[in-house]
Design an enzyme around this catalytic site. Structure first.
Site, PDB file in Angstrom:
ATOM      1  N   SER A   1       5.863   1.960   3.167  1.00 42.43           N
ATOM      2  CA  SER A   1       7.249   1.545   3.429  1.00 42.43           C
ATOM      3  C   SER A   1       7.615   2.027   4.825  1.00 42.43           C
ATOM      4  O   SER A   1       7.012   2.980   5.334  1.00 42.43           O
ATOM      5  CB  SER A   1       8.173   2.220   2.403  1.00 42.43           C
TER       6      SER A   1
ATOM      7  N   TYR B   1      11.445   9.602  -2.430  1.00 45.42           N
ATOM      8  CA  TYR B   1      10.645   8.410  -2.101  1.00 45.42           C
ATOM      9  C   TYR B   1      10.033   8.551  -0.702  1.00 45.42           C
ATOM     10  O   TYR B   1       8.844   8.297  -0.496  1.00 45.42           O
ATOM     11  CB  TYR B   1      11.552   7.187  -2.189  1.00 45.42           C
TER      12      TYR B   1
HETATM   13  N1  LIG Z   1      11.483  -3.891  -2.051  1.00 43.35           N
HETATM   14  C1  LIG Z   1      11.560  -3.202  -0.938  1.00 43.35           C
HETATM   15  O1  LIG Z   1      12.574  -3.258  -0.224  1.00 43.35           O
HETATM   16  C2  LIG Z   1      10.391  -2.352  -0.502  1.00 43.35           C
HETATM   17  C3  LIG Z   1      10.426  -1.817   0.798  1.00 43.35           C
HETATM   18  C4  LIG Z   1       9.376  -1.030   1.223  1.00 43.35           C
HETATM   19  C5  LIG Z   1       8.310  -0.785   0.391  1.00 43.35           C
HETATM   20  N2  LIG Z   1       8.280  -1.318  -0.871  1.00 43.35           N
HETATM   21  C6  LIG Z   1       7.123  -1.020  -1.698  1.00 43.35           C
HETATM   22  O2  LIG Z   1       6.645  -2.221  -2.261  1.00 43.35           O
HETATM   23  C7  LIG Z   1       5.931  -1.929  -3.450  1.00 43.35           C
HETATM   24  C8  LIG Z   1       6.348  -2.887  -4.541  1.00 43.35           C
HETATM   25  O3  LIG Z   1       7.709  -2.722  -4.840  1.00 43.35           O
HETATM   26  P1  LIG Z   1       8.682  -3.964  -5.130  1.00 43.35           P
HETATM   27  O4  LIG Z   1       9.646  -4.028  -4.019  1.00 43.35           O
HETATM   28  O5  LIG Z   1       7.905  -5.154  -5.494  1.00 43.35           O
HETATM   29  O6  LIG Z   1       9.506  -3.378  -6.382  1.00 43.35           O
HETATM   30  P2  LIG Z   1       9.582  -3.812  -7.917  1.00 43.35           P
HETATM   31  O7  LIG Z   1       9.985  -5.243  -8.047  1.00 43.35           O
HETATM   32  O8  LIG Z   1      10.444  -2.772  -8.560  1.00 43.35           O
HETATM   33  O9  LIG Z   1       8.089  -3.676  -8.435  1.00 43.35           O
HETATM   34  C9  LIG Z   1       7.488  -2.424  -8.608  1.00 43.35           C
HETATM   35  C10 LIG Z   1       6.280  -2.557  -9.516  1.00 43.35           C
HETATM   36  O10 LIG Z   1       5.693  -1.257  -9.639  1.00 43.35           O
HETATM   37  C11 LIG Z   1       5.482  -0.999 -11.015  1.00 43.35           C
HETATM   38  N3  LIG Z   1       5.433   0.419 -11.328  1.00 43.35           N
HETATM   39  C12 LIG Z   1       6.452   1.326 -11.412  1.00 43.35           C
HETATM   40  N4  LIG Z   1       6.005   2.504 -11.835  1.00 43.35           N
HETATM   41  C13 LIG Z   1       4.667   2.370 -12.043  1.00 43.35           C
HETATM   42  C14 LIG Z   1       3.646   3.222 -12.515  1.00 43.35           C
HETATM   43  N5  LIG Z   1       3.890   4.475 -12.914  1.00 43.35           N
HETATM   44  N6  LIG Z   1       2.392   2.749 -12.616  1.00 43.35           N
HETATM   45  C15 LIG Z   1       2.109   1.464 -12.255  1.00 43.35           C
HETATM   46  N7  LIG Z   1       3.028   0.598 -11.814  1.00 43.35           N
HETATM   47  C16 LIG Z   1       4.290   1.043 -11.712  1.00 43.35           C
HETATM   48  C17 LIG Z   1       6.644  -1.709 -11.699  1.00 43.35           C
HETATM   49  O11 LIG Z   1       6.381  -1.848 -13.091  1.00 43.35           O
HETATM   50  P3  LIG Z   1       7.583  -1.840 -14.195  1.00 43.35           P
HETATM   51  O12 LIG Z   1       8.211  -3.204 -14.142  1.00 43.35           O
HETATM   52  O13 LIG Z   1       6.880  -1.570 -15.473  1.00 43.35           O
HETATM   53  O14 LIG Z   1       8.535  -0.750 -13.800  1.00 43.35           O
HETATM   54  C18 LIG Z   1       6.640  -3.020 -10.929  1.00 43.35           C
HETATM   55  O15 LIG Z   1       5.628  -3.863 -11.410  1.00 43.35           O
HETATM   56  C19 LIG Z   1       6.197  -0.454  -3.756  1.00 43.35           C
HETATM   57  O16 LIG Z   1       5.079   0.317  -3.363  1.00 43.35           O
HETATM   58  C20 LIG Z   1       7.400  -0.131  -2.888  1.00 43.35           C
HETATM   59  O17 LIG Z   1       7.407   1.246  -2.549  1.00 43.35           O
HETATM   60  C21 LIG Z   1       9.309  -2.083  -1.323  1.00 43.35           C
END
Ligand SMILES: NC(=O)c1ccc[n+]([C@@H]2O[C@H](COP(=O)([O-])OP(=O)(O)OC[C@H]3O[C@@H](n4cnc5c(N)ncnc54)[C@H](OP(=O)(O)O)[C@@H]3O)[C@@H](O)[C@H]2O)c1
Length: 277
Positions: free
Chosen positions: A135, A148
């Site tokens: 991130s 985080y």
């Molecule tokens: N969205 C943003 O603005 C943003 C910005 C920078 C970085 N990121 C990064 O992008 C990545 C994906 O996030 P996203 O934005 O797609 O968010 P998201 O829609 O909340 O998806 C997160 C995923 O991670 C899973 N997860 C949570 N805890 C877990 C665990 N203990 N073991 C395995 N899987 C787990 C969730 O499963 P459940 O549905 O079961 O909870 C979900 O499938 C993350 O690494 C996040 O840090 C996101």
């Protein structure tokens, strides 16, 4: 197909993982997608994606994932996209050490364990790609995201070290650094702050109102937010480039944040960052 490339993508119940798993399949990859809950298996299976349960906080599920994928592919894993994570918001002084530990179990230790179990398979074939979804908060700190931010800063250090250690192994290691992406991330973070932070009795109670508005979608709209396809664009580069980059920045705020950190004196930079919610 023997020449079909294979990839493990974690955290595919929603957001970036769900999008990338489907896009990779459409681009010809054999995708092993993971979800935490059995009830989410059907979502991707309906689209013909091999889906397995894996929770980064449960080592048995990590080992079972690697064993199953290895058996199904004859040990042929071309790529790993570590993606599944969550954000635990809250001021540093309001977070218990146990809550911080939980954040690291998912966002850091689990990723290390899965990566460690996949590397021997890649080493045996003298090739592989490991891409970690970090991130902008892995490079630049924001208030009220200490847990985080710490987990992603740690991930940056571990991943770049790994990249240097694997330099001559044929295994390439990269980080993706997204800024704001439209996913379930903020909704999931809202649940975490409500669960773990005593919002009313905090010294930051007033500022938390703004944080809650940001998380529940009633605050100002972030016009720089992109869709998960923006992450897929750079994931493709990390997976296909002859010499993949160490860092792939996604979104304008992410690029601006890194540039300003490089250009400004530290004091000025952190004072500027303090103004952002
Ligand atoms: N969205 C943003 O603005 C943003 C910005 C920078 C970085 N990121 C990064 O992008 C990545 C994906 O996030 P996203 O934005 O797609 O968010 P998201 O829609 O909340 O998806 C997160 C995923 O991670 C899973 N997860 C949570 N805890 C877990 C665990 N203990 N073991 C395995 N899987 C787990 C969730 O499963 P459940 O549905 O079961 O909870 C979900 O499938 C993350 O690494 C996040 O840090 C996101």
């Amino acid at each position: 197909m023997a020449d079909q490339r294979t990839i493990i993508v974690t955290g595919c119940s929603s957001g970036i993982g769900a999008y990338c798993a489907r896009a990779l399949k459409a681009d010809g990859w054999r995708v092993f997608a993971t979800v935490r809950k059995e009830t989410d298996l059907g979502l991707l299976e309906a689209d013909g994606i091999e889906t397995l349960v894996m929770d980064y906080t449960r080592q048995d599920t990590i080992s079972a994932l690697v064993t199953t994928v290895s058996e199904r592919t004859g040990g042929h894993i071309d790529a790993l996209f570590n993606n599944g994570a969550y954000g635990q918001p809250g001021a540093v002084e309001d977070l218990s050490t146990d809550v911080l530990r939980e954040q690291f179990e998912t966002n850091f230790f689990g990723w290390h364990e899965l990566t460690r179990q996949v590397i021997p398979l890649m080493r045996a074939r003298g090739q592989g790609r490991i891409v970690n979804c970090s991130s902008i908060l892995g490079l630049v700190p924001y208030r009220f995201r200490g847990a985080y931010t710490a987990s992603k800063f740690a991930l940056e250090g571990l991943t770049i070290t790994l990249r240097m250690e694997l330099q001559d192994s044929g295994i390439h290691v990269s980080l993706i650094e997204p800024g704001p992406i439209a996913t379930r991330f903020t909704a999931n973070a809202l649940a975490k702050i409500e669960e773990h932070v005593d919002l009313k009795h905090s010294a930051h109670a007033v500022e938390y109102r703004q944080q809650l508005a940001r998380l529940n979608g009633t605050g100002p709209v972030n016009k720089h937010k992109l869709g998960p396809e923006a992450v897929y664009d750079v994931l493709k580069s990390a997976l296909n480039a002859k010499n993949p980059r160490p860092h792939y920045l996604v979104t304008t705020p992410a690029k601006q944040g890194v540039l300003l950190k490089r250009l400004l004196p530290a004091n000025l930079f952190y004072r500027l960052m303090r103004r952002l919610d």
